[in-house]
Scaffold this motif. Sequence first.
Motif, short mmCIF file in Angstrom:
data_model
loop_
_atom_site.label_atom_id
_atom_site.label_comp_id
_atom_site.label_asym_id
_atom_site.label_seq_id
_atom_site.Cartn_x
_atom_site.Cartn_y
_atom_site.Cartn_z
N ASN A 1 16.57 47.13 49.89
CA ASN A 1 15.42 48.16 49.56
C ASN A 1 15.60 49.31 50.22
N ASP A 2 15.67 50.56 49.76
CA ASP A 2 15.68 51.98 50.17
C ASP A 2 14.40 52.52 50.05
N ILE A 3 13.71 53.11 51.11
CA ILE A 3 12.20 53.66 51.23
C ILE A 3 12.55 54.56 52.34
N PRO A 4 11.71 55.77 52.29
CA PRO A 4 11.74 56.68 53.36
C PRO A 4 11.27 56.04 54.83
N VAL B 1 4.49 50.69 58.40
CA VAL B 1 4.47 49.24 57.92
C VAL B 1 3.12 49.16 56.96
N GLU B 2 1.94 49.57 57.38
CA GLU B 2 0.83 49.39 56.61
C GLU B 2 0.64 50.07 55.28
N LYS B 3 1.39 51.32 55.18
CA LYS B 3 1.26 52.13 53.99
C LYS B 3 2.44 51.47 53.14
N LEU B 4 3.50 50.79 53.44
CA LEU B 4 4.39 50.12 52.43
C LEU B 4 3.76 49.08 51.92
N VAL B 5 2.88 48.30 52.81
CA VAL B 5 2.36 47.16 52.13
C VAL B 5 1.46 47.33 51.24
N TRP C 1 8.62 43.59 53.60
CA TRP C 1 8.84 43.64 52.11
C TRP C 1 8.30 42.45 51.64
N ILE C 2 8.23 41.11 52.34
CA ILE C 2 7.61 39.88 51.82
C ILE C 2 6.01 40.14 51.93
N ALA C 3 5.72 41.09 53.26
CA ALA C 3 4.19 41.16 53.14
C ALA C 3 3.73 42.24 51.98
#
Length: 256
Positions: free
Chosen positions: A84-87, A92-96, A147-149
């Motif tokens: 997975n490619d992300i900035p 963590v919280e923003k991605l979840v 990513w699982i979260a």
Amino acid sequence: MEINQVTVSHDGTKRHLNSVTTAIQKGKVTTILGPNGCGKSTLLSVMSRNNRPAEGQARLEHRDLTDYKPKEFAKKFAIVYQQNDIPQDLTVEKLVMFGRMPYSSLLKKRTQEDEEAVIWALACTNLLEKRKQNLAALSGGERQRVWIAMALAQKSEMLCLDEPTTYLDIYYQLELLELIKELNERYGLTIVMVLHDINQAIRYSDHIILMNEGRIVAEGEPRMVITKAVIKEVYGVNAVFHEDEELGLYMIPLNI
């Protein structure tokens, strides 16, 4: 989920899946296993609607997958990919929180339900203390848990993972598999994962789908599927099996 006589051909000649029929059991951990190029990830891509069958049908709750709208399907099915490619400056919280997109709209603000779902997902994956950290500061195992979260925040009934232990050292592999087992046992999540490690599949699965050359060779409970004869047929390897009081059944490859 039901897969009925599904065939996938990328170039019109070579069949990556050939008349595959199977069913995913609700509330169980199912592992798709087999050698490289056998069709494991292709089968998962059919389940996730990223690959449409040339023949056959994939159904969820007696409806063809193509009948679902994207957000409706996301509330039923979540997937975590191998890479997975992300900035890297994203926290963590923003991605979840992106896991809540199936429940959002342009005019709808973040709700208390969204906040609670994210907190629950972070707690499930032991990431609450790292919620404000950037992804770049995390280990590989921690990033996979993020990513699982995010997938858990979708509140889907089925969680699929495409080779979740790849690129992780053995400690983080086992940590991740224990987490997957706990999510299944505590919350009743239906889990489907693609693995390479046969012993991990035996230990952490209720049901195994063993594939080779685009077909299902055997499926069922691990002890019924993983046998000397099947390992020789599919992998071309001679193996012995041992029983351990703590580990249960495990396989040792001997020679080719």
